[in-house]
Design a protein around this motif. Structure first.
Motif, PDB file in Angstrom:
ATOM      1  N   LEU A 142     -25.581  18.351  17.487  1.00 29.20           N
ATOM      2  CA  LEU A 142     -24.570  17.331  17.182  1.00 29.20           C
ATOM      3  C   LEU A 142     -25.152  16.352  16.178  1.00 29.20           C
ATOM      4  O   LEU A 142     -26.363  16.085  16.206  1.00 29.20           O
ATOM      5  N   VAL A 143     -24.306  15.826  15.326  1.00 29.81           N
ATOM      6  CA  VAL A 143     -24.772  14.799  14.388  1.00 29.81           C
ATOM      7  C   VAL A 143     -23.645  13.780  14.202  1.00 29.81           C
ATOM      8  O   VAL A 143     -22.481  14.139  14.075  1.00 29.81           O
ATOM      9  N   SER A 144     -24.036  12.499  14.243  1.00 35.05           N
ATOM     10  CA  SER A 144     -23.054  11.417  14.086  1.00 35.05           C
ATOM     11  C   SER A 144     -23.234  10.784  12.718  1.00 35.05           C
ATOM     12  O   SER A 144     -24.334  10.826  12.153  1.00 35.05           O
ATOM     13  N   GLY A 145     -22.174  10.166  12.235  1.00 32.62           N
ATOM     14  CA  GLY A 145     -22.302   9.494  10.942  1.00 32.62           C
ATOM     15  C   GLY A 145     -20.987   8.994  10.417  1.00 32.62           C
ATOM     16  O   GLY A 145     -20.033   8.781  11.191  1.00 32.62           O
ATOM     17  N   TRP A 146     -20.974   8.825   9.092  1.00 33.14           N
ATOM     18  CA  TRP A 146     -19.871   8.117   8.457  1.00 33.14           C
ATOM     19  C   TRP A 146     -19.334   8.860   7.245  1.00 33.14           C
ATOM     20  O   TRP A 146     -20.102   9.376   6.428  1.00 33.14           O
ATOM     21  N   GLN A 147     -18.008   8.846   7.115  1.00 31.44           N
ATOM     22  CA  GLN A 147     -17.348   9.300   5.886  1.00 31.44           C
ATOM     23  C   GLN A 147     -16.767   8.048   5.249  1.00 31.44           C
ATOM     24  O   GLN A 147     -15.956   7.351   5.878  1.00 31.44           O
ATOM     25  N   PRO A 176     -21.922  -1.414   0.393  1.00 32.26           N
ATOM     26  CA  PRO A 176     -21.167  -2.465  -0.298  1.00 32.26           C
ATOM     27  C   PRO A 176     -20.181  -1.945  -1.338  1.00 32.26           C
ATOM     28  O   PRO A 176     -19.224  -2.641  -1.669  1.00 32.26           O
ATOM     29  N   GLN A 177     -20.370  -0.717  -1.859  1.00 29.10           N
ATOM     30  CA  GLN A 177     -19.440  -0.162  -2.861  1.00 29.10           C
ATOM     31  C   GLN A 177     -18.187   0.421  -2.213  1.00 29.10           C
ATOM     32  O   GLN A 177     -17.277   0.837  -2.915  1.00 29.10           O
ATOM     33  N   HIS A 178     -18.155   0.552  -0.896  1.00 32.41           N
ATOM     34  CA  HIS A 178     -17.070   1.257  -0.205  1.00 32.41           C
ATOM     35  C   HIS A 178     -16.284   0.294   0.678  1.00 32.41           C
ATOM     36  O   HIS A 178     -16.844  -0.628   1.247  1.00 32.41           O
ATOM     37  N   ARG A 179     -14.964   0.561   0.767  1.00 38.07           N
ATOM     38  CA  ARG A 179     -14.117  -0.409   1.483  1.00 38.07           C
ATOM     39  C   ARG A 179     -13.560   0.144   2.781  1.00 38.07           C
ATOM     40  O   ARG A 179     -13.041  -0.587   3.606  1.00 38.07           O
ATOM     41  N   PHE A 180     -13.582   1.483   2.940  1.00 39.44           N
ATOM     42  CA  PHE A 180     -13.011   2.108   4.138  1.00 39.44           C
ATOM     43  C   PHE A 180     -13.997   3.135   4.672  1.00 39.44           C
ATOM     44  O   PHE A 180     -14.812   3.668   3.907  1.00 39.44           O
ATOM     45  N   THR A 182     -31.121  10.002  10.283  1.00 40.18           N
ATOM     46  CA  THR A 182     -30.555  10.733  11.425  1.00 40.18           C
ATOM     47  C   THR A 182     -29.023  10.703  11.443  1.00 40.18           C
ATOM     48  O   THR A 182     -28.401  11.421  12.211  1.00 40.18           O
ATOM     49  N   GLN A 183     -28.412   9.828  10.615  1.00 40.00           N
ATOM     50  CA  GLN A 183     -26.947   9.740  10.570  1.00 40.00           C
ATOM     51  C   GLN A 183     -26.460  10.444   9.304  1.00 40.00           C
ATOM     52  O   GLN A 183     -27.080  10.285   8.249  1.00 40.00           O
ATOM     53  N   PHE A 184     -25.342  11.196   9.378  1.00 39.46           N
ATOM     54  CA  PHE A 184     -24.816  11.768   8.128  1.00 39.46           C
ATOM     55  C   PHE A 184     -24.019  10.712   7.374  1.00 39.46           C
ATOM     56  O   PHE A 184     -23.454   9.783   7.980  1.00 39.46           O
ATOM     57  N   ILE A 185     -24.013  10.847   6.045  1.00 34.40           N
ATOM     58  CA  ILE A 185     -23.201   9.969   5.188  1.00 34.40           C
ATOM     59  C   ILE A 185     -22.491  10.887   4.195  1.00 34.40           C
ATOM     60  O   ILE A 185     -23.136  11.715   3.538  1.00 34.40           O
ATOM     61  N   ARG A 186     -21.171  10.769   4.127  1.00 30.79           N
ATOM     62  CA  ARG A 186     -20.409  11.632   3.216  1.00 30.79           C
ATOM     63  C   ARG A 186     -19.445  10.772   2.429  1.00 30.79           C
ATOM     64  O   ARG A 186     -18.613  10.066   3.034  1.00 30.79           O
ATOM     65  N   ASP A 187     -19.571  10.798   1.112  1.00 32.55           N
ATOM     66  CA  ASP A 187     -18.583  10.087   0.304  1.00 32.55           C
ATOM     67  C   ASP A 187     -17.267  10.847   0.471  1.00 32.55           C
ATOM     68  O   ASP A 187     -17.270  12.079   0.444  1.00 32.55           O
ATOM     69  N   GLY A 188     -16.175  10.109   0.641  1.00 36.53           N
ATOM     70  CA  GLY A 188     -14.885  10.729   0.963  1.00 36.53           C
ATOM     71  C   GLY A 188     -14.433  11.786  -0.033  1.00 36.53           C
ATOM     72  O   GLY A 188     -13.675  12.682   0.315  1.00 36.53           O
ATOM     73  N   ASP A 189     -14.905  11.699  -1.302  1.00 32.15           N
ATOM     74  CA  ASP A 189     -14.501  12.732  -2.264  1.00 32.15           C
ATOM     75  C   ASP A 189     -15.260  14.043  -2.018  1.00 32.15           C
ATOM     76  O   ASP A 189     -14.998  15.053  -2.669  1.00 32.15           O
ATOM     77  N   GLY A 190     -16.212  14.023  -1.102  1.00 32.15           N
ATOM     78  CA  GLY A 190     -16.924  15.250  -0.708  1.00 32.15           C
ATOM     79  C   GLY A 190     -18.015  15.660  -1.678  1.00 32.15           C
ATOM     80  O   GLY A 190     -18.675  16.672  -1.479  1.00 32.15           O
ATOM     81  N   LEU A 191     -18.241  14.869  -2.733  1.00 33.98           N
ATOM     82  CA  LEU A 191     -19.203  15.293  -3.757  1.00 33.98           C
ATOM     83  C   LEU A 191     -20.634  14.862  -3.413  1.00 33.98           C
ATOM     84  O   LEU A 191     -21.588  15.590  -3.652  1.00 33.98           O
ATOM     85  N   THR A 192     -20.754  13.670  -2.858  1.00 37.48           N
ATOM     86  CA  THR A 192     -22.099  13.176  -2.519  1.00 37.48           C
ATOM     87  C   THR A 192     -22.225  13.131  -1.004  1.00 37.48           C
ATOM     88  O   THR A 192     -21.360  12.575  -0.323  1.00 37.48           O
ATOM     89  N   TYR A 193     -23.273  13.772  -0.495  1.00 34.94           N
ATOM     90  CA  TYR A 193     -23.446  13.774   0.963  1.00 34.94           C
ATOM     91  C   TYR A 193     -24.907  13.879   1.364  1.00 34.94           C
ATOM     92  O   TYR A 193     -25.750  14.390   0.617  1.00 34.94           O
ATOM     93  N   ILE A 194     -25.160  13.355   2.548  1.00 32.41           N
ATOM     94  CA  ILE A 194     -26.505  13.358   3.137  1.00 32.41           C
ATOM     95  C   ILE A 194     -26.308  13.893   4.550  1.00 32.41           C
ATOM     96  O   ILE A 194     -25.665  13.240   5.378  1.00 32.41           O
ATOM     97  N   TYR A 195     -26.801  15.108   4.795  1.00 31.73           N
ATOM     98  CA  TYR A 195     -26.565  15.746   6.100  1.00 31.73           C
ATOM     99  C   TYR A 195     -27.899  16.050   6.781  1.00 31.73           C
ATOM    100  O   TYR A 195     -28.593  17.019   6.425  1.00 31.73           O
ATOM    101  N   PRO A 196     -28.299  15.240   7.752  1.00 30.07           N
ATOM    102  CA  PRO A 196     -29.572  15.519   8.429  1.00 30.07           C
ATOM    103  C   PRO A 196     -29.489  16.736   9.333  1.00 30.07           C
ATOM    104  O   PRO A 196     -28.531  16.880  10.107  1.00 30.07           O
ATOM    105  N   GLY A 197     -30.483  17.613   9.208  1.00 28.49           N
ATOM    106  CA  GLY A 197     -30.544  18.801  10.058  1.00 28.49           C
ATOM    107  C   GLY A 197     -31.742  18.728  10.976  1.00 28.49           C
ATOM    108  O   GLY A 197     -32.394  17.686  11.084  1.00 28.49           O
ATOM    109  N   ILE A 198     -32.063  19.853  11.611  1.00 25.89           N
ATOM    110  CA  ILE A 198     -33.160  19.853  12.585  1.00 25.89           C
ATOM    111  C   ILE A 198     -34.505  19.653  11.864  1.00 25.89           C
ATOM    112  O   ILE A 198     -35.342  18.876  12.305  1.00 25.89           O
TER     113      ILE A 198
END
Ligand code: FAD
Length: 341
Positions: A91-96, A128-132, A212-228
């Protein structure tokens, strides 16, 4: 027909999971997987393996939701079992996060992932660049581990694995009763599917165990996905590009984009660059077809074209393909029991 012989062509996540579903749905079948490449040399090995669906414009959302639900339920059960670490499921938690409000407030999969909610103000302060933003917990596959786990399960059922490039599905008709086509991008050449096109993706796999948290820009182009073991940093979506060579400029761009979301990644180590071609179509092709050469028939089930979302829906489409194989068997049994005039 006592023991129908089924050839599954392709050993990415789609071929292996489809072969496994066939052994579960039709235990009397004798199944073989034929593929020119196995893990770690498939597109599936390059993927980040996050369970966040990609939308297929020409597939009804209800069907896509069912595929995702079935996949999530299946992997969640593995994640809660003693198999989890060998299968590489966690399982991995994070933010879009979004710069402007997303088109849909609630994506169709929001009630399948766990704990979907709007991000709090405190969480949004990190960006700070993101509003939602949306916070949730989902599943992630460590792709090479999951592929090896699927192979091991298949071998335990007696499924044969053969390294073989198939140039034409007809070359299999003397040895097999039914052929299942899970060749991903290979289907472009194998069955001449002109609706299938590559969407090149370049990613970096880095060592950054503090992320340890995933971060995904909503356009799906930039993402950081932590794995094992590694964190996947992405990415690119280059429609129509067949190049499998890493591009140094793109590597720098991905790294900079990810560091702007998570500055601590400046300290990431062991940067490995991977490239894969997403086998893309307007809709996934899960379909039964009967090929004919005069009076000779070859039943084929297709399961390919999963684009950017193969891991997210693989179990759902594999189950559907296995049911189509069952239908082929019933049709073959019907035709072999019909009295010859
Ligand atoms: P493949 O893995 O390409 O497997 C095809 C198989 O067919 C291979 O074994 C190949 O050798 C074999 N084959 C082909 N032609 C022939 C032939 N003629 N004869 C014999 N064998 C043949 N999806 C997600 O859900 N989540 C993600 O986070 C994610 N991240 C991704 C990141 C990147 C950079 C990329 C490129 C993709 C990502 N994907 C993700 C998408 C996912 O990787 C694909 O949808 C999935 O891997 C497709 O699986 P497949 O089995 O159809 O194809």
């Amino acid at each position: 027909m006592a023991s129908p012989k089924v050839a599954v062509v392709g050993a990415g996540v789609i071929g292996l999971s489809t072969a496994l579903c066939i052994t579960e749905t039709c235990p009397s079948c004798s199944v073989a997987v034929l593929s020119d490449q196995f893990s770690p040399n498939t597109t599936s090995d390059v993927a980040a393996g996050m369970l966040i669906p990609h939308i297929y414009p020409d597939t009804p959302i209800r069907r896509q939701k069912q595929w995702f639900q079935e996949t999530f339920t299946y992997l969640f059960a593995i994640c809660n079992s003693a198999e989890a670490s060998e299968a590489g499921i966690h399982l991995v938690s994070g933010w879009q996060i979004f710069k402007s409000p997303p088109k849909e407030e609630l994506p169709f999969w929001s009630d399948i992932v766990l704990g979907f909610r709007p991000m709090s103000k405190a969480e949004l302060q990190k960006f700070p660049q993101h509003r939602f933003g949306q916070a949730f917990t989902t599943l992630k596959c460590d792709c090479p581990s999951y592929l090896l786990w699927l192979e091991k399960r298949l071998k335990a059922t007696g499924t044969q694995m053969h390294t073989r490039k198939v140039a034409d599905l007809w070359e299999l008709h003397r040895e097999y009763d039914i052929v299942v086509n899970c060749t991903g991008m290979g289907a472009h050449q194998l069955v001449g599917d002109k609706q299938l096109f590559p969407v090149r993706g370049q990613v970096l796999k880095v060592r950054a165990p503090w992320v340890t948290q995933f971060i995904r820009d909503g356009d799906g182009l930039t993402y950081i996905y932590p794995g094992i073991h590694r964190v996947t940093l992405g990415g690119t979506r280059e429609k129509g590009s067949w190049s499998l060579s890493p591009d140094a400029g793109t590597t720098r761009d991905i790294f900079d984009r990810c560091c702007s979301l998570e500055p601590s990644l400046q300290g990431a180590q062991d940067i490995e660059v991977r490239v894969g071609l997403r086998p893309s179509r307007q809709c996934v092709r899960v379909q039964r077809e009967v090929l004919s050469q005069g009076r000779i028939k070859l039943p084929v089930v297709h399961n390919y074209g999963h684009g950017a979302g193969g891991f997210s829906v693989h179990r759902g489409t594999a189950k559907e393909a296995a049911h189509l194989v069952e239908e082929c068997i019933s049709a073959l049994q019907g035709s072999s029991s019909r009295p010859k005039l």
